[in-house]
Scaffold this active site. Structure first.
Site, mmCIF file in Angstrom:
data_model
loop_
_atom_site.group_PDB
_atom_site.id
_atom_site.type_symbol
_atom_site.label_atom_id
_atom_site.label_comp_id
_atom_site.label_asym_id
_atom_site.label_seq_id
_atom_site.Cartn_x
_atom_site.Cartn_y
_atom_site.Cartn_z
ATOM 1 N N CYS A 138 40.358 44.674 41.806
ATOM 2 C CA CYS A 138 39.533 43.521 42.185
ATOM 3 C C CYS A 138 39.896 43.045 43.589
ATOM 4 O O CYS A 138 40.855 42.289 43.772
ATOM 5 C CB CYS A 138 39.713 42.394 41.167
ATOM 6 S SG CYS A 138 38.715 40.948 41.549
ATOM 7 N N CYS A 141 39.776 39.282 44.037
ATOM 8 C CA CYS A 141 40.935 38.555 43.518
ATOM 9 C C CYS A 141 42.163 38.740 44.421
ATOM 10 O O CYS A 141 42.916 37.807 44.642
ATOM 11 C CB CYS A 141 41.320 39.029 42.114
ATOM 12 S SG CYS A 141 39.944 39.376 41.037
ATOM 13 N N ASP A 142 42.376 39.953 44.906
ATOM 14 C CA ASP A 142 43.665 40.278 45.537
ATOM 15 C C ASP A 142 43.599 40.566 47.035
ATOM 16 O O ASP A 142 44.642 40.747 47.667
ATOM 17 C CB ASP A 142 44.277 41.514 44.833
ATOM 18 C CG ASP A 142 44.564 41.227 43.373
ATOM 19 O OD1 ASP A 142 44.846 40.057 43.051
ATOM 20 O OD2 ASP A 142 44.500 42.162 42.552
#
Ligand code: NAP
Length: 315
Positions: A138, A141-142
């Protein structure tokens, strides 16, 4: 031990992504007593999509915002929501279907399976070991962890190329590793990557191993044309090689294709009467929010018709 509550519905929808919420809108508005369950929080895969620009009516919207709108719409018609509902037992075969979670026994005349799909794994050494320590599925997300660092994206589809472009907001360099010399991504998405100076393509190549000490440091690649093996220094690896269907909880009760996607007819009817499938979990030629939503609507309308042969729960 606390006794499980027993709840009865006309339709139970498994999965709260675009297919599930669309089915909930049509089913609840069609006067069915409707429940929507998800093993996670609501929104499904699109919740992680940064931007969507091909959902008609919204020329640009974040996946999260769009899914909030889907949820509000389903709430408006009174579909009951059960997040974090992990299926422990399921029996779709009898006329009244039974789905058991840790605290509830759900019974229903119809079930719509809209459980979606999840990121496929590369299946190479180092992938599991470095998950969360440089291997991520992701970018949204990261990505921010990779400020001024080097990352690798594996894959040549829309997800891989969009996420590679996204990662350039943070990373100083993004390598895209693709197994062929032609990308699968839509041309408009490809163009954005080709015009981005931070992106370098390594084509005709596959990853063999992810290496490092505490965190990811290198990826070992193989050029499929020359069979040359070579190492690339990187701080992160983002595999985006497609999705596999979330069908584990179904114990093979409905007919699936060789890749596990559920077979349906045009009415979204599965191999079991009263059980429908919609969205990415289904064997379908296109996996988009719009097609998932359309599947959900068809599945719910099929459930409404089928239920006309029963007495509605709340009649
Ligand atoms: P995808 O379209 O199936 O692409 C997967 C990519 O990974 C392909 O390029 C494939 O190579 C490669 N691949 C597969 N297995 C591999 C392996 N074992 N090793 C190395 N490479 C491998 O998957 P996706 O990009 O996740 O997209 C899924 C669906 O969502 C698609 O329908 C896509 O259009 C849609 N989507 C749409 C948007 C958007 O419209 N904004 C954004 C994201 C996703 P080959 O090309 O050689 O098969």
């Amino acid at each position: 031990m606390k006794e499980k509550q027993e709840l009865f519905y006309d339709v139970i929808i498994l999965g709260a992504g675009p297919a599930g919420f669309s089915a909930a809108v049509y089913a609840a508005r069609g006067n069915l007593k409707t429940a929507i369950l998800d093993i996670n929080m609501f929104g499904g895969q699109p919740s992680n999509y940064l931007e969507l620009e091909n959902y008609p009516g919204f020329s640009l919207i974040s996946g999260f915002e769009l899914m909030e709108k889907f949820e509000e719409h389903s709430d408006k018609f009174g579909a009951e929501k059960f997040p974090m509902a992990e299926i422990q037992k399921i029996n779709l075969i009898p006329e009244i279907k039974i789905i058991e979670t840790n605290d509830t026994i759900f019974k229903a005349k119809t079930v719509i399976i809209a459980t979606g799909a999840q990121a496929k794994k590369l299946g190479i050494p180092g992938e599991n070991e470095f998950k969360g320590r440089g291997v991520s599925y992701c970018a949204v997300c990261d990505g921010a962890f990779y400020k001024d660092k080097t990352t690798v994206v594996v894959g040549g589809g829309n997800s891989a190329i969009e996420e590679a472009v996204y990662l350039t907001k943070f990373a100083k360099k993004v390598y895209v590793i693709h197994r062929r010399d032609e990308l699968r991504a839509d041309k408009i998405i490809q163009e954005r990557a080709f015009n981005n100076e931070k992106i370098e393509f390594i084509l005709n190549s596959v990853p063999l191993e992810i290496r490092g000490s505490n965190t990811v440091e290198q990826i070992l690649l193989e050029n499929l044309k020359t069979n040359e093996k070579f190492e690339l220094n990187t701080d992160g690896v983002f595999p985006y090689i497609g999705f596999s269907p979330n069908v584990d909880s179904l114990n093979g009760q409905v007919k699936q294709n060789s890749q596990g996607f559920i077979e349906t007819d045009v009415n979204m009817q599965t191999s079991i009467k009263g059980v429908y499938a919609a969205g990415d979990v289904r064997n379908t030629p296109l996996r988009q929010v719009i097609t998932a939503a359309a599947d959900g609507a068809i599945a719910a309308c099929s459930a409404v018709k089928y239920i006309e042969t029963f007495t509605p729960v709340h009649a």
